[in-house]
Structures are given as C-alpha cells and as structure tokens.
Motif scaffolding. Structure first.
Motif, PDB file in Angstrom:
ATOM      1  N   ASN A 290      16.658 -49.900  20.506  1.00 25.72           N
ATOM      2  CA  ASN A 290      17.717 -49.265  21.307  1.00 25.72           C
ATOM      3  C   ASN A 290      18.863 -50.246  21.523  1.00 25.72           C
ATOM      4  N   ASN A 291      20.026 -49.693  21.860  1.00 22.90           N
ATOM      5  CA  ASN A 291      21.246 -50.482  22.089  1.00 22.90           C
ATOM      6  C   ASN A 291      21.647 -51.247  20.830  1.00 22.90           C
ATOM      7  N   GLY A 292      21.572 -50.551  19.715  1.00 24.25           N
ATOM      8  CA  GLY A 292      22.001 -51.140  18.457  1.00 24.25           C
ATOM      9  C   GLY A 292      23.355 -50.610  18.036  1.00 24.25           C
ATOM     10  N   SER A 293      23.830 -51.092  16.898  1.00 27.92           N
ATOM     11  CA  SER A 293      25.147 -50.705  16.401  1.00 27.92           C
ATOM     12  C   SER A 293      25.079 -49.763  15.204  1.00 27.92           C
ATOM     13  N   VAL A 294      23.864 -49.478  14.698  1.00 27.87           N
ATOM     14  CA  VAL A 294      23.728 -48.541  13.593  1.00 27.87           C
ATOM     15  C   VAL A 294      23.481 -47.145  14.133  1.00 27.87           C
ATOM     16  N   LYS A 295      23.781 -46.151  13.304  1.00 29.28           N
ATOM     17  CA  LYS A 295      23.742 -44.768  13.764  1.00 29.28           C
ATOM     18  C   LYS A 295      22.402 -44.112  13.465  1.00 29.28           C
ATOM     19  N   THR A 296      21.344 -44.847  13.584  1.00 29.09           N
ATOM     20  CA  THR A 296      19.992 -44.314  13.457  1.00 29.09           C
ATOM     21  C   THR A 296      19.050 -45.214  14.238  1.00 29.09           C
ATOM     22  N   MET A 297      17.974 -44.621  14.731  1.00 24.29           N
ATOM     23  CA  MET A 297      17.005 -45.396  15.505  1.00 24.29           C
ATOM     24  C   MET A 297      15.644 -44.726  15.408  1.00 24.29           C
ATOM     25  N   THR A 298      14.612 -45.515  15.214  1.00 22.19           N
ATOM     26  CA  THR A 298      13.235 -45.007  15.243  1.00 22.19           C
ATOM     27  C   THR A 298      12.625 -45.369  16.591  1.00 22.19           C
ATOM     28  N   ASP A 299      12.360 -44.335  17.374  1.00 17.91           N
ATOM     29  CA  ASP A 299      11.755 -44.541  18.690  1.00 17.91           C
ATOM     30  C   ASP A 299      10.236 -44.480  18.526  1.00 17.91           C
ATOM     31  N   ASP A 300       9.576 -45.609  18.641  1.00 13.20           N
ATOM     32  CA  ASP A 300       8.122 -45.643  18.477  1.00 13.20           C
ATOM     33  C   ASP A 300       7.459 -46.447  19.590  1.00 13.20           C
ATOM     34  N   GLU A 301       8.045 -46.405  20.759  1.00 15.56           N
ATOM     35  CA  GLU A 301       7.512 -47.146  21.901  1.00 15.56           C
ATOM     36  C   GLU A 301       7.054 -46.165  22.971  1.00 15.56           C
ATOM     37  N   ASP A 302       5.740 -46.177  23.255  1.00 14.27           N
ATOM     38  CA  ASP A 302       5.162 -45.386  24.358  1.00 14.27           C
ATOM     39  C   ASP A 302       5.312 -43.882  24.150  1.00 14.27           C
TER      40      ASP A 302
END
Length: 628
Positions: A290-302
């Motif tokens: 999270n809080n990155g500069s790319v326009k994609t994110m893999t949420d795999d926490e909790d």
C-alpha cells in the motif's frame, strides 16, 4: 582686542568659536535588522570629536517620536538607527553635529539637508526633487498575521489572514499556477487603512489538478506624497490536489483465498508525483504494497477466505490528498468443505452423504465428483443423495468436493464464480437399510410365552433385529426366530411390538429398516358352570351318561354324542394349532382366526382387531404410522 592711549593702557581678550562643518545625509532607509520598526540614517563626518543628532518628524499620534524629537550619537559611528517606529509610515529627518564648549555653551552645525556641502547629492528615493528639500524615509509594513491557505483542491484555492500592526492600506494577491496563468487582485480595507487584527479571506478558482501554486500576498502602505508605497510580501507555495483515481474492475482479480489484485487509473499528468492509498472496508490497508506509486496492488495481508471486501482509494501528491474513490466490491476465493459423513434418508434404496461448509467465510455451492460416475456435479446444499441402491448394501464411496462462491464484482457482468483452489477428498463406507421385515409365524409355548419368526425381504443382510415394545424385554433378538416371554393380562390389553431390521456393515453406523408393527392381546374364553369350554363339555357329557345309562339304546346315543363332541374338539384344536401359519397364497394379508398382520403398503395405515377366545391364540392389532 587692545587699546593704547596717552593716559591709560588696557588689554581685553574675547574668545570666538566657529560652527562645525555642515554634514550631509547620504542615505535614509529602513533598518537592516527590522525594516518595519526601524530607520537608518547615514551621514558624513567632516569634523572629528563631535556629537551628532537626528531629528525625526511625524504627524502620527501613535508614534513615540513627535515633532522636534532628537536622538544623539557619538562619532564612533557614521549612522544612527532609530527604533520603535510605526510599521508602514513615513518620517522626515534632519541631521546636525555639535560640540560642547562648556556647560553653558554648545556650538551646532547648520542642519542638513539645508546646507551645501561638497558631498551633497540629490536623494530622489527619499522624496527630494531639489538638493535642499526635506529627506523622507518610510518603514516597511509589518508581516501578515495568521496567514493560512485553505480550500485547496483540484479547482480552488484560498487564503485567510489578519491585518498586521501599523498602517496597511491594501493587500495584493498574486497567484502563479505552474504552466497556466498569473492572477492578481488588490484587496482594499473599508477604511483608509486596515484595523490591526482585522480579518480577511479570499478564494479563487479555475486551477488544474496537481499544480504548483505560488501565493504572494503583499501588505501595502502609503508613505506620503513624496515617497512610493512601501510593501512587504509573504510567499507561500502550495499545490492543488490530484484528481480522484478510479477502479478498473474488469482487471481486478481474486487470486486465492487470501489475496486480491487491484487495478486502478487516474487522469493526472504523468509528472505528478502520485502516491496511492488503498482502504479496505473503510480502513487503510496494512498491506506492505500500500501507499505505492504504481497503479496496481496485490492485497494479501489478513484477508479471509470466501469473504466480500469493499475497497476505496485516494491519490496524494505534494501533501495534498484527493477525495476517496467510489467503492469496489470484490471477493476472495472460498475454502473447500470438510467432515464428510453419511446421513439417513428414511428409505432402503438410497443413502445421503453430507459435509460441513467452510469454517471461515462462505460458499454458494459445491462441485462433487466420485467413484460412481459423477463428475463436477453442482450441489447447492451441503448434502447429496445417492438413489437406486440395494437394501442392506455396503459399499465404499470416494468423493472429491470443491466450493464455489458467486461474487458480485462492482461493474462486472456476469457474476463471477470463484472456485476454491484446493479440494476436499475423503473415502467413506456407506450402508443402506434393509427392507421392512415380515413376521411370518407366531405360536405360543405357554400362556406367557410365544415364538415369532421374521422374514428379511429383498435378500439383504442384517446385523440384528430391534424390537420396541410397550413392555420391557430382557434383550433384543439376533435371529429371525426368537422367543418372547411376557405376561399377558386377562383384560384384553394389547401389547405392541415394533420390529426393525438393522444393518451396520463394517463401520458400526446403524442402517435401520422401516418397522413392522404387531400387537398381541389375550382375552379369556367364556366359561360354562365356571369351567373352561372343554371341561364343561366333558362335565355335561358325564351328566348325560348318568341320566340315560338305564336305557341301553340311550347309552349308545350318549357315546355317539361324546365321540361327536370329541371329534369337534379335535377339529377345533387342529384349527387353533394351524391358524398361526397360513397358506402361502395368503401371506402378507390379514387373516381371521390368528393370522398376523403384515404391512402390504408402507405408506398406508392398517388396524386389525381379531379376538381369539382360546388361551393359545393371540390378536394382531397394530397401527403402522409411517417410518421412524
């Protein structure tokens, strides 16, 4: 001075003093350390050992310096700094030097700027149009108080402040958005000058997103008719907010039971240094990406399996954050089911297997495959029924199950079907229940015991029989032929029995047939002269013999009657002994005189009530009310 005469000679001495040389004012400007409350005057020092004084004149009643106020300084410095002045106000200055002859005599030079000197120059910046005009200086306005920028978004910007100490005649806004336009506006107080602490606020629009905005706010003071306005400026650099990012739902994916990939876009310029913040269920995600500069994110926490999540996001640049985006709803994949077991179906030609739903999250349904030809069969519940089975059957069943979850992803059609990545596989031994037993024989061995014989239908296997009765039994039978000892009341009370066949194969899980219902009762026979029927017949016969023995012909008749009665009695006894076992053609049907009731139709109710008056006969009178 001296006098010389014929009569008298007298000499007198008179001391004369010249003025100090005229001085020249070379500069008069705001002080270096604080230009808002100080003025500095520079001058020449043609003579040595003199003292210099400056006289400032102002018409402001709030000024600590009034007309003809002077400030003295020694000749160690070639300038004087006058402090405690009013910000943003003009003062005139005169300079002169002096020397103290004695306590009663002080000699002054002529005041500048009104005398010629070789160094005399025109100070046009101090209001002079002629060499001998008065010299003016002006303090700078004080800095703004409580200056703040507000309302910064991707369209507007504003500022608030309060008027500073001193004389403030106007405030000038200048906005310089990066790469767009320059904007300037003058804000004038209602009076001739702003009251100290008076509040002001302005807001402006038409800015682009993610732009650098330079806010230059100047305080302007009027320095009289001889000097230009004085001003101080305060410059703030701020930025408009980025545009709101938006989701690309078709590209977002449910990767597993604990990971979701999010894809988003925005319309900001490529040069905007954006950082994206993702919020899961209204709370900022703790995922490391999270809080990155790319326009994609893999949420795999909790993340939890089989769970619906709602996401929002915002974009930040230059410490300015956009509002949050619209909601994106998406799900994780489900976990597989667990805990396979067999559950009764209530009939003998089927069995049902059931399983437990995932312990975490939810599932819409399941895909079932087995070793009986089923492949990815859709099951919406948590059980599956196998039909067409042989009663009293044992077999091994291997099942593989996967869960699926219908996920309504925002803006995506059709509904996504998420299948668990892993499956649940188990092998279980299942049994079917035997058919309903038939009671084919019953006979008595005494007035308190009788024998039942049960036929197991369909050729299945049973492990044991189960009997529920209205009286306590010592044990359950294990063989189709069994002896029951029970004391029958003489009042015709029916003692009821339910007989079921049980098959548990090798797994110890009972599979029980439908019960066969049987009821028995005993009603004592009618008595003649207080005796049983057979004894009564004999007694009557003996009485007849005694009465008619005198007549030989009559004796023959009596013997015939007795033989006739015995023959009848024998016939009745034979009927009684065979009434418990009917011909094969009448098996399964209620028969008079002692046939046991069988249930020809498991879905029908039957009540049979036959009464036998002989001690060795019993009554079948049981109602079957459906399967247990």
């Amino acid at each position: 001075m001296s006098f010389d005469s014929d009569s008298t000679r007298e000499r007198q001495q008179v001391l004369c003093y010249t003025r100090p040389s005229p001085i020249t004012i070379t500069q008069f400007e705001p002080g270096v350390s604080d230009p808002t409350t100080k003025l500095r005057v520079d001058y020449t020092q043609p003579d040595s050992g003199l003292t210099y004084e400056a006289k400032l004149t102002t018409e402001l009643s709030e000024s600590p310096l009034s007309v003809n106020t002077t400030i003295e300084s020694e000749d160690t410095l070639s300038f004087q700094t006058i402090e405690g002045l009013v910000p943003g106000h003009a003062y005139s200055v005169e300079m002169r030097s002096f020397w103290q002859v004695n306590a009663n005599l002080t000699i002054y030079s002529l005041p500048a700027p009104y005398q010629y000197t070789p160094e005399l120059t025109l100070l046009s910046d101090n209001g002079q149009t002629d060499l001998y005009d008065p010299v003016f200086g002006c303090t700078l306005p004080a800095d703004l108080n409580d200056l703040e920028v507000f309302g910064v978004n991707n369209e507007t910007i504003g500022a608030t402040w309060t008027a500073p100490d001193g004389q403030s005649q106007a405030f000038v806004f200048q906005f310089s958005p990066e790469g767009t336009f320059q904007y300037s506006e003058e804000v004038v107080p209602a009076g001739t000058s702003a009251t100290v602490g008076e509040a002001f606020s302005r807001e402006f629009g038409e800015f682009g997103s993610c732009q650098t905005i330079e806010v230059n706010i100047s305080v302007v003071s009027t320095c009289g008719t001889f000097l230009p306005n004085a001003s101080t400026s305060e410059i703030l650099t701020t930025y408009t907010t980025p545009t709101i990012p938006f989701w690309v739902p078709a590209s977002c994916s449910s990767d597993s039971n604990s990971a979701i990939t999010l894809v988003f876009e925005d319309t900001n310029a490529a040069s905007c240094p954006l950082v994206y913040t993702v919020y899961r269920d209204s709370v900022e995600s703790v995922d490391a990406d999270n809080n990155g500069s790319v326009k994609t994110m893999t949420d795999d926490e909790d993340l939890l399996a089989g769970t619906v999540y709602q996401y929002e996001m915002s974009a930040t640049a230059y410490n300015q954050t956009s509002p949050r985006s619209t909601l994106l709803q998406i799900c994780t994949k489900p976990n597989p089911p667990s805990s396979l077991e067999v559950t009764p179906t209530g009939d003998t030609s089927s069995y049902r297997v059931s399983w437990s739903a995932p312990a975490v999250g939810s599932a819409t349904g399941y895909y079932l495959s087995d070793n009986q030809g089923n492949s990815d069969v859709l099951v919406l519940g948590t059980s599956f029924k196998y039909n067409g089975k042989t009663p009293g059957l044992e077999e091994t069943l291997s099942i593989t199950l996967k869960s699926f979850l219908e996920c309504h992803v925002t803006g995506v059609n059709p509904v996504r079907e998420l299948v668990s990545d892993t499956s649940y596989t188990d092998t279980i031994t299942v049994v079917t229940a035997p058919l309903q037993p038939l009671v084919t024989k019953h006979s008595s061995t005494s007035t308190t015991t009788f024998v039942m014989e049960v036929q197991i239908q369909g050729g299945g296997v049973i492990s044991r029989l189960s009997i529920d009765s209205s009286v306590a039994l010592s044990k359950e039978p294990t063989n189709p032929v069994f002896l029951i000892t029970v004391e029958f009341p003489d009042d015709g009370t029916v003692i009821e029995f339910e007989i079921s066949a049980i098959y548990d194969g090798t797994i110890g899980a009972d599979a029980t047939s439908k019960p066969a219902g049987i009821g028995y009762s005993y009603e004592p026979p009618a008595k003649l002269l207080g005796l049983d029927e057979a004894v009564g017949v004999v007694v009557i016969a003996l009485i007849v013999i005694v009465v008619v023995a005198v007549v030989a012909a009559v004796v023959v008749l009596v013997v015939f009657l007795i033989l006739k009665m015995k023959a009848a009695s024998a016939v009745g006894a034979a009927a009684t002994s065979t009434s418990a076992e009917a011909p094969a053609a009448t098996q399964g049907e209620p028969q008079p005189r002692g046939r046991l009731w069988q249930d020809p139709n498991p879905d029908a109710d039957y009540t049979l009530t036959d009464t036998y008056h002989l001690r060795t006969d019993y009554i079948a009178a049981k109602v079957y009310a459906g399967p247990k």
